[in-house]
Design a protein around this motif. Sequence first.
Motif, PDB file in Angstrom:
ATOM      1  N   GLY A 122     -19.904  -0.882 -24.118  1.00  0.00           N
ATOM      2  CA  GLY A 122     -19.774   0.530 -24.438  1.00  0.00           C
ATOM      3  C   GLY A 122     -20.074   0.849 -25.890  1.00  0.00           C
ATOM      4  O   GLY A 122     -20.370   2.002 -26.232  1.00  0.00           O
ATOM      5  N   ARG A 123     -20.037  -0.168 -26.759  1.00  0.00           N
ATOM      6  CA  ARG A 123     -20.330   0.038 -28.179  1.00  0.00           C
ATOM      7  C   ARG A 123     -21.831   0.076 -28.461  1.00  0.00           C
ATOM      8  O   ARG A 123     -22.250   0.550 -29.512  1.00  0.00           O
ATOM      9  CB  ARG A 123     -19.696  -1.069 -29.021  1.00  0.00           C
ATOM     10  CG  ARG A 123     -18.173  -1.097 -28.974  1.00  0.00           C
ATOM     11  CD  ARG A 123     -17.617  -2.294 -29.721  1.00  0.00           C
ATOM     12  NE  ARG A 123     -17.786  -2.175 -31.166  1.00  0.00           N
ATOM     13  CZ  ARG A 123     -18.509  -2.988 -31.916  1.00  0.00           C
ATOM     14  NH1 ARG A 123     -19.176  -3.986 -31.340  1.00  0.00           N
ATOM     15  NH2 ARG A 123     -18.591  -2.822 -33.221  1.00  0.00           N
ATOM     16  N   ILE A 124     -22.635  -0.440 -27.531  1.00  0.00           N
ATOM     17  CA  ILE A 124     -24.075  -0.530 -27.785  1.00  0.00           C
ATOM     18  C   ILE A 124     -24.889   0.444 -26.947  1.00  0.00           C
ATOM     19  O   ILE A 124     -26.115   0.445 -27.013  1.00  0.00           O
ATOM     20  CB  ILE A 124     -24.587  -1.973 -27.556  1.00  0.00           C
ATOM     21  CG1 ILE A 124     -24.423  -2.388 -26.095  1.00  0.00           C
ATOM     22  CG2 ILE A 124     -23.866  -2.951 -28.471  1.00  0.00           C
ATOM     23  CD1 ILE A 124     -25.077  -3.715 -25.756  1.00  0.00           C
ATOM     24  N   SER A 125     -24.204   1.266 -26.155  1.00  0.00           N
ATOM     25  CA  SER A 125     -24.917   2.232 -25.325  1.00  0.00           C
ATOM     26  C   SER A 125     -24.038   3.469 -25.139  1.00  0.00           C
ATOM     27  O   SER A 125     -22.828   3.341 -24.944  1.00  0.00           O
ATOM     28  CB  SER A 125     -25.240   1.616 -23.958  1.00  0.00           C
ATOM     29  OG  SER A 125     -25.862   2.566 -23.106  1.00  0.00           O
TER      30      SER A 125
ATOM     31  N   GLU B 189     -20.007  -9.574 -30.989  1.00  0.00           N
ATOM     32  CA  GLU B 189     -19.894  -8.584 -32.055  1.00  0.00           C
ATOM     33  C   GLU B 189     -18.581  -7.810 -31.974  1.00  0.00           C
ATOM     34  O   GLU B 189     -18.069  -7.322 -32.979  1.00  0.00           O
ATOM     35  CB  GLU B 189     -21.074  -7.608 -31.983  1.00  0.00           C
ATOM     36  CG  GLU B 189     -22.413  -8.242 -32.348  1.00  0.00           C
ATOM     37  CD  GLU B 189     -23.584  -7.308 -32.099  1.00  0.00           C
ATOM     38  OE1 GLU B 189     -23.316  -6.128 -31.779  1.00  0.00           O
ATOM     39  OE2 GLU B 189     -24.737  -7.743 -32.211  1.00  0.00           O
ATOM     40  N   PHE B 190     -18.033  -7.721 -30.772  1.00  0.00           N
ATOM     41  CA  PHE B 190     -16.826  -6.932 -30.543  1.00  0.00           C
ATOM     42  C   PHE B 190     -15.540  -7.745 -30.703  1.00  0.00           C
ATOM     43  O   PHE B 190     -14.584  -7.303 -31.336  1.00  0.00           O
ATOM     44  CB  PHE B 190     -16.898  -6.339 -29.127  1.00  0.00           C
ATOM     45  CG  PHE B 190     -15.756  -5.432 -28.762  1.00  0.00           C
ATOM     46  CD1 PHE B 190     -15.357  -4.399 -29.597  1.00  0.00           C
ATOM     47  CD2 PHE B 190     -15.091  -5.594 -27.553  1.00  0.00           C
ATOM     48  CE1 PHE B 190     -14.317  -3.555 -29.250  1.00  0.00           C
ATOM     49  CE2 PHE B 190     -14.042  -4.756 -27.194  1.00  0.00           C
ATOM     50  CZ  PHE B 190     -13.653  -3.738 -28.044  1.00  0.00           C
TER      51      PHE B 190
ATOM     52  N   ALA C 183     -23.199  -8.682 -27.234  1.00  0.00           N
ATOM     53  CA  ALA C 183     -22.328  -7.513 -27.317  1.00  0.00           C
ATOM     54  C   ALA C 183     -20.865  -7.926 -27.461  1.00  0.00           C
ATOM     55  O   ALA C 183     -20.117  -7.369 -28.269  1.00  0.00           O
ATOM     56  CB  ALA C 183     -22.509  -6.632 -26.074  1.00  0.00           C
TER      57      ALA C 183
ATOM     58  N   PRO D   6     -15.838  -2.915 -22.420  1.00  0.00           N
ATOM     59  CA  PRO D   6     -15.768  -2.085 -23.637  1.00  0.00           C
ATOM     60  C   PRO D   6     -16.758  -2.522 -24.706  1.00  0.00           C
ATOM     61  O   PRO D   6     -17.234  -1.688 -25.485  1.00  0.00           O
ATOM     62  CB  PRO D   6     -14.323  -2.263 -24.108  1.00  0.00           C
ATOM     63  CG  PRO D   6     -13.819  -3.489 -23.433  1.00  0.00           C
ATOM     64  CD  PRO D   6     -14.545  -3.564 -22.135  1.00  0.00           C
ATOM     65  N   ALA D   7     -17.087  -3.820 -24.755  1.00  0.00           N
ATOM     66  CA  ALA D   7     -18.049  -4.297 -25.745  1.00  0.00           C
ATOM     67  C   ALA D   7     -19.419  -3.670 -25.517  1.00  0.00           C
ATOM     68  O   ALA D   7     -20.090  -3.241 -26.467  1.00  0.00           O
ATOM     69  CB  ALA D   7     -18.150  -5.820 -25.686  1.00  0.00           C
TER      70      ALA D   7
END
Length: 496
Positions: free
Chosen positions: A342-345, A274-275, A271, A339-340
Amino acid sequence: MLKMPEADPQTLKKRASIAAALRHIVPGEGVIETRTEMSVYESDGLTAYRQLPLVVVLPQTTAEVAKVLRYAFENKIKVVPRGAGTSLSGGALPLADGIVLGLSKFNRVLEIDYDNRCAVVQPGVTNLAITQAVQHKGFYYAPDPSSQIACTIGGNVAENSGGVHCLKYGLTANNILGLEMVLISGEVIRLGGKHLDSDGLDLLGVLTGSEGLLGVITEVTVRLLQKPETARVILVGFPTNEDAGNCVADIISAGIIPGGMEMMDKPAIHAVEEFVHADYPLDVEALLIIELDGPAIEVDHLIEEVSAIARKNKCSTSRVSTSEAERLLFWAGRKAAFPAVGRISPDYFCMDGTIPRKRLSEVLTGMAELSKKHGLRVANVFHAGDGNLHPLILYDANAGDELARAEEFGADILRLCVKVGGVLTGEHGVGIEKRDLMPVMFTEADLAQQQRLKCAFDDRGLLNPGKVFPTLHACAELGRMHVKAGKLPFPEIPRF
């Protein structure tokens, strides 16, 4: 999830009356009472829980804070202190029948004293802003929570926040020297100062981590440190979480105390990469980020020592930062973990518990089993050096019973932490999130004794009620319990 019903006529009348009284204390735009404007304050970082406050007040001076609290005390009105609202345990969750006392306007650095290596700041100054104010002179403020760009020093004191460098340099409690605080009665007190240690009772220790239950902080004297001559990071990947956990234990047992030592598992690594694109290895199950700091010759030696320990524990990849930019990039990935994810869920709970380091692999295995039990994913980031875990439970609040399952999953993780000899929190506090789990760790006698301390500062129970304690006894009732237990009556504790 707490709902926000429309206010009834009686509540509206009470709100108007309190707002009018507060406007005599805090002029201008310092009082907020409309539903739309107050919605900004309906929750903190634990966004699954929301509640509209009765009214919000934003004082600018210690005198105004004292008058607000005196008014609340005389009229028996509850008060919830609030900093930046980054609390992840619901510590700043409003009350429908209480005032939110926001300290965002207390945002000035009042004094920087390089000779005594300290700074005097208001509670609304952000954590990172303290370092930014002194870094041109080669100084910094050591505690560095991941939310340091937003979280404030007043909130850091309330929760005893840590960060990635707390392993070597300590939590907030180890880095503050003095406080100015207003009691619920409106009395202003000062504790400590620029001197190293204070005489008498360790009231600074009592107030640091007290979660807004004992008073409202209006000024903080923090310790400043000189920036180390050299700091380098070694990024070490492992084929299993157990190998990484064993490496952490071996580093500490070898007498090496890194400036920071963090761990992430595979879901968190992916995660984050990717961020942030921090160039983390993606073919490992666990990643350690280990920073060594000090004189250059010492850092070079320690990197060799840590590398040897990592190889002994079957590391599959190892890289050492070759520039300051690369060191900061390695840390940027870890600090962006929340926050990373937070991008996947759609939603996630950021948990907080602490365990003995040697039980790390056991707890990770246990969490994997709990993940299957509750049918929810979990990504893990840890302050590995001191055993402070931050599991991130992924869920969708709009999907069936996932919120309820996430809450129970989190509770099971904390029960596991206590079972292996750990504690319910490391730096996020108890708030409402862990309130009902306090009996898992403390006996009724333990909780009663803690509440007696609360009574010494706030005998009417007006400051941040509903937080920390699963059942809050009245102070008189605690005294009767004390006598019933065959002990001397609870003594009168002097005001400060």
